[in-house]
Design an enzyme around this catalytic site. Sequence first.
Site, PDB file in Angstrom:
ATOM      1  N   HIS A  83       3.946   4.637  -6.196  1.00  0.00           N
ATOM      2  CA  HIS A  83       4.577   3.291  -6.016  1.00  0.00           C
ATOM      3  C   HIS A  83       4.446   2.934  -4.349  1.00  0.00           C
ATOM      4  CE1 HIS A  83       6.987   3.678  -9.968  1.00  0.00           C
ATOM      5  NE2 HIS A  83       5.641   3.165 -10.100  1.00  0.00           N
ATOM      6  N   HIS A 241       3.354  -3.891 -13.752  1.00  0.00           N
ATOM      7  CA  HIS A 241       3.441  -2.712 -13.413  1.00  0.00           C
ATOM      8  C   HIS A 241       2.465  -1.827 -13.500  1.00  0.00           C
ATOM      9  CE1 HIS A 241       5.750   0.791 -11.961  1.00  0.00           C
ATOM     10  NE2 HIS A 241       5.070   1.583 -12.867  1.00  0.00           N
ATOM     11  N   ASP A 245       0.462   0.157 -10.457  1.00  0.00           N
ATOM     12  CA  ASP A 245      -0.035   1.618 -10.554  1.00  0.00           C
ATOM     13  C   ASP A 245      -1.363   1.624 -10.049  1.00  0.00           C
ATOM     14  OD1 ASP A 245       2.579   2.612 -11.129  1.00  0.00           O
ATOM     15  OD2 ASP A 245       1.871   2.884 -13.182  1.00  0.00           O
ATOM     16  N   HIS A 268      -3.187   6.441 -14.867  1.00  0.00           N
ATOM     17  CA  HIS A 268      -3.370   7.129 -13.606  1.00  0.00           C
ATOM     18  C   HIS A 268      -4.673   7.998 -13.797  1.00  0.00           C
ATOM     19  CE1 HIS A 268       0.489   6.062 -12.193  1.00  0.00           C
ATOM     20  NE2 HIS A 268       1.127   6.486 -13.244  1.00  0.00           N
TER      21      HIS A 268
END
EC number: 3.5.1.108
Length: 315
Positions: A83, A241, A245, A268
């Site tokens: 973030h 969001h 990321d 991720h």
Amino acid sequence: MRSNQQTTLKGAVTLSGIGVHSGNPVEITIRPAPANHGIAFLRTGMPNGNDRLIQAHHACVSATELCTVIGDVDSGAVATIEHLMSALFGLGIDNALVEIDGPEMPILDGSALPFVKAIDKVGVAGCGVPRRWIKILRHVRIEAGTAFAELRPIDRGFRLDVEIDFANPVIGRSRKAMDLSAAAYRREIAGARTFGMMKDVERYWKAGFALGASLENTVAVGETAVVNPEGLRFADEFVRHKILDAVGDLALAGLPIQGAYRSYCGGHRMNVGVLTALFADRANYAIVEAPGPRRETALAEFGVGLGIAAFAAEL
């Protein structure tokens, strides 16, 4: 300030909170850094009393389960960096030193907005040195089942195209594409919060995750509705969001990117994985430097236009 100049913060900012996974209190101070420093984390408060400097680089990533971790547990690590990294690169900040007194970044409200607001309070300064960026030269793609992540060449800037597809009907399938700029990042991405499904909470707790998660820092998704009383900040907050990321994870390239990123059901692991694939072959990319002030003047006199670096700060 010209957008092809490297940037840093005008002053230091301090934030504190708890880690979303550890639940432990932590304080960070983001400090200005000189040209060509990049983004680095200084891990303090280690049991042995030795501080550790960890470069925010994909080669330093040690874990990608539910968050991005750099460094290692034995000699010092920092978790959930995505973030802050997203905020820094979304605003076009090239150089900063992040001092942190614990093993996990504070989750704050679950988005990048508190970092953006803190940075905006002190402002952004030029470093007086041309910006460098990574220009994608060849298509790079990784896959895991039906999921994929890829980078493609484009003429200028940085474009993201992210699609999610969850079985949970509250989230469902959603896709968003955008050209990244500081203004667009502030307006469309920074405020999108992290999310999780209620049915997974106990499993996460048993695995040592989400110990600090709450309705103050996470969008909790039930079987038929969002649990948070305030609801969503955006109708498509979930995919926004995921873009947040992706910006943070792709910032681990070490330099801004000129190219297009596309993912389907990524995360991720795949964000970092596509960087690994990119840097596996030097023919995939080039390091490009913006012209300096003298060269800019000369080119302008001859009527030559200048390309704008990816992640250009709108200052």
